[in-house]
Design an enzyme around this catalytic site. Structure first.
Site, PDB file in Angstrom:
ATOM      1  N   TRP A 480       0.817  -1.230   0.000  1.00 46.87           N
ATOM      2  CA  TRP A 480       0.000   0.000   0.000  1.00 46.87           C
ATOM      3  C   TRP A 480       0.846   1.274   0.000  1.00 46.87           C
ATOM      4  CZ3 TRP A 480      -0.631  -3.299   4.477  1.00 46.87           C
ATOM      5  CH2 TRP A 480      -1.568  -4.310   4.311  1.00 46.87           C
ATOM      6  N   HIS A 481       1.849   1.304  -0.873  1.00 49.39           N
ATOM      7  CA  HIS A 481       2.725   2.480  -0.934  1.00 49.39           C
ATOM      8  C   HIS A 481       2.741   3.148  -2.310  1.00 49.39           C
ATOM      9  CE1 HIS A 481       5.409   0.647   2.502  1.00 49.39           C
ATOM     10  NE2 HIS A 481       4.234   1.055   2.927  1.00 49.39           N
TER      11      HIS A 481
END
Ligand SMILES: Cc1cc2nc3c(=O)[nH]c(=O)nc-3n(C[C@H](O)[C@H](O)[C@H](O)COP(=O)(O)OP(=O)(O)OC[C@H]3O[C@@H](n4cnc5c(N)ncnc54)[C@H](O)[C@@H]3O)c2cc1C
Length: 552
Positions: A480-481
């Site tokens: 989730w970056h």
């Protein structure tokens, strides 16, 4: 004019890791009026404050999770056997800092030096360090470590009481010869990855935990303490649908709140901090982006900026999960320990973004997170989930693959089309394959004797390079970056300049994960907070900026 009126000096879009910081810092001067517009709601739900691993997982998996998340998923990913990958994005005050896994990682010195080498003046590590320091309030400033902030709003703590299995991980890294790094601190058992040397293994800083064990999101750290400022107006459930222009100058912002359309005038600047998916989407909806794509959706073109939505990068990871032979205490963090290192595959491909690149990256290309929980592929059978376990997660830090964000249509209510292109380039698969091999070597160390049960995933049948590659393509997902979709630079594909001003537009900056030219070596929250801190300084010291003079 007061921020309660029809206009404000500064209008900030998005109260996440960067935007909340920008609004808080700008409004510290009472002569400036600031309006902060956040699509999500207040962060009052108690689960958003808790920091134990079960609560953090609950933020992603509860039946109420959709109320604090944008609901993003990639398109079918060709590099992942056509799978669709959900990508969580916080939709609440504090943004993704209110829902993240609490690890505080600055990244490697070379990440920022590389941005600077590519012409982004002011972004070398030495130049961004004061902004990390300004943000940080380390409960235990590590001895022997380089500059640590001790008076900033974001609380950062050492992991007080790592779980025994996380201690085994750190011991295993030592057995394999991964050192503690220079500038070792006692609190992290010899591993200060936010210090002079990132390479090594140890426990993660409990990113943003306060002494009373509450999450220190940017909402609680930067906004709550200044809630009574008369010159700062924070609107929640306020989704910005369009930036309004007079010529190429932003003069207002349109938003919808509880079904009612509003506008707020912009006297000085609008700052878009809506994150790596929503920032490019908002620019495109407003007529700033690749002209042909905007016309395809019937949108008028204010400025043809072909780089808007390009250059999407993320951190893919693949799990290696073991059964534990006996129950072990729940971890304090989802991922308690980790390691940063270099792979042979990454070294062979160094300079993968092109021979013309000025200076090759020297930061680690592989990170591990290690958690005292099971993390199994979605296809895992029910019995594999039974009983205790632990998971190694090798993370690809510098993917060669690039994705994109595009409009689905002209309706702001639609999520954007995200093509992450995970593992599009073979070198990305090879780095993860080395990561799995290294995970097996760590798991085989004596440090895990007595606790190591069978390997559940990939499993002992998956051994050869070919099988490992197939496992990786079938099981990789995201940490989730997402970053990079409004890239900083001065070439035709860049979106903002080194002062974060949108090329060819007046009165508009972007400050969030989307401006990163290259993703940093580690979890991205700290870098986003730093970007917010630096943006506020750039804005405060720069009178209403003229057009940059760059042509599209
Ligand atoms: C589940 C999860 C776990 C993570 N774990 C970690 C971790 O442990 N450590 C770490 O360092 N990083 C972690 N990250 C990544 C890190 O939190 C993000 O990189 C960072 O928060 C991104 O900051 P940002 O400011 O770019 O965007 P965000 O923080 O996402 O902020 C964007 C904000 O803008 C709002 N917004 C968007 N569009 C609009 C609009 N049109 N109008 C109004 N408001 C809008 C959003 O609702 C949101 O509040 C994690 C992320 C997630 C999702």
């Amino acid at each position: 004019m007061s921020p309660g009126g029809r206009s404000a000096d500064y209008v900030v879009v998005g109260a996440g890791s960067s935007g909340a910081v920008v609004a808080s810092r700008l409004s510290a001067d009472p002569s400036r009026t600031v309006v902060l517009l956040e699509a999500g709601d207040q962060d009052t739900r108690p689960e958003l404050r808790r920091t134990d691993a079960a609560s953090v997982i609950g933020l992603l998996t509860s039946d109420w999770s959709p109320r604090i998340d944008w609901g993003y998923a990639t398109e079918a990913e060709p590099g992942l056997d056509g799978r669709v990958v959900p990508v969580a994005r916080g939709k609440v005050l504090g943004g993704s800092s209110s829902v993240n896994a609490l690890m505080w990682v600055r990244g490697h010195r070379d990440d920022y030096d590389r941005w600077s080498r590519e012409g982004n003046t002011g972004w070398s590590f030495d130049e961004v360090l004061p902004y990390f320091r300004r943000a940080e309030n380390y409960a235990q400033a590590p001895t022997g470590s380089v500059d640590r902030g001790t008076r900033g709003p974001v609380r950062v703590r050492d992991l007080d009481d790592p779980s025994p299995v996380a201690r085994s991980f750190v011991a295993a890294t030592r057995e394999l010869g991964f050192g503690a790094g220079a500038g070792a601190s006692s609190g992290t058992e010899g591993f200060d990855y936010n210090g002079a040397q990132q390479e090594g293994g140890g426990f993660f800083y409990q990113t943003t935990r306060t002494p009373d064990n509450e999450r220190s999101s940017t909402a609680s750290a930067y906004l709550a303490p200044v809630a009574d400022r008369p010159n700062l107006r924070v609107e929640v459930r306020a989704q910005v649908t369009r930036l309004l222009f007079t010529g190429v100058r932003v003069t207002g912002v349109e938003y919808v709140q509880d079904g009612v359309r509003h506008t707020v005038g912009v006297e000085q600047e609008a700052i878009v901090s809506a994150g790596a998916f929503e920032s490019p989407k908002l620019l495109m909806l407003s007529g700033v982006g690749p002209a042909a794509h905007l016309r395809e959706h019937g949108l008028p073109v204010v400025r043809d900026l072909p780089g808007v939505g390009e250059n999407l990068q993320d951190h893919p990871f693949v799990p290696l999960c073991h059964q534990a032979l006996h129950e072990h205490p729940a971890g304090a963090l989802l991922s308690e320990a980790g390691m940063f290192t270099h792979t042979a595959a990454g070294a062979a491909a160094a300079g993968f973004t092109g021979a013309a690149e000025p200076g090759r990256p020297t930061s680690p290309d592989l990170q591990f997170t290690f958690g005292p929980i099971k993390f199994l592929p979605p296809t895992a059978s029910a019995e594999l989930w039974e009983g205790p376990g632990f998971t190694f997660a090798p993370i690809l830090l510098h993917p060669a693959s690039r994705g994109s964000v595009r409009l689905r249509g002209a309706d702001p209510a639609d999520t954007a089309v995200v093509r992450a292109n995970y593992l599009q380039r073979q070198v990305d698969v090879e780095v993860l394959a080395e990561g799995l091999t290294l995970a097996r070597e760590l798991a085989a160390r004596t440090a895990f004797d007595g606790i190591r049960g069978p390997e559940l995933a990939p499993g002992k049948a998956v051994t050869g390079r070919k099988e490992l590659r197939a496992f990786i393509r079938a099981n990789t997902s995201t940490l989730w970056h997402p970053v990079g979709t409004c890239r900083m630079g001065d070439d035709p594909m860049a979106v903002v300049d080194a002062e974060l001003r949108v090329h060819g537009i007046d009165g508009l900056r972007i400050a969030d994960a989307s401006i990163m030219p290259h993703i940093v070596s580690g979890n991205t929250n700290a870098a986003c907070v730093m970007i917010g801190e630096k943006a506020a300084d750039l804005i405060a010291h720069t009178p209403s900026p003229p057009t940059t003079g760059r042509t599209s």
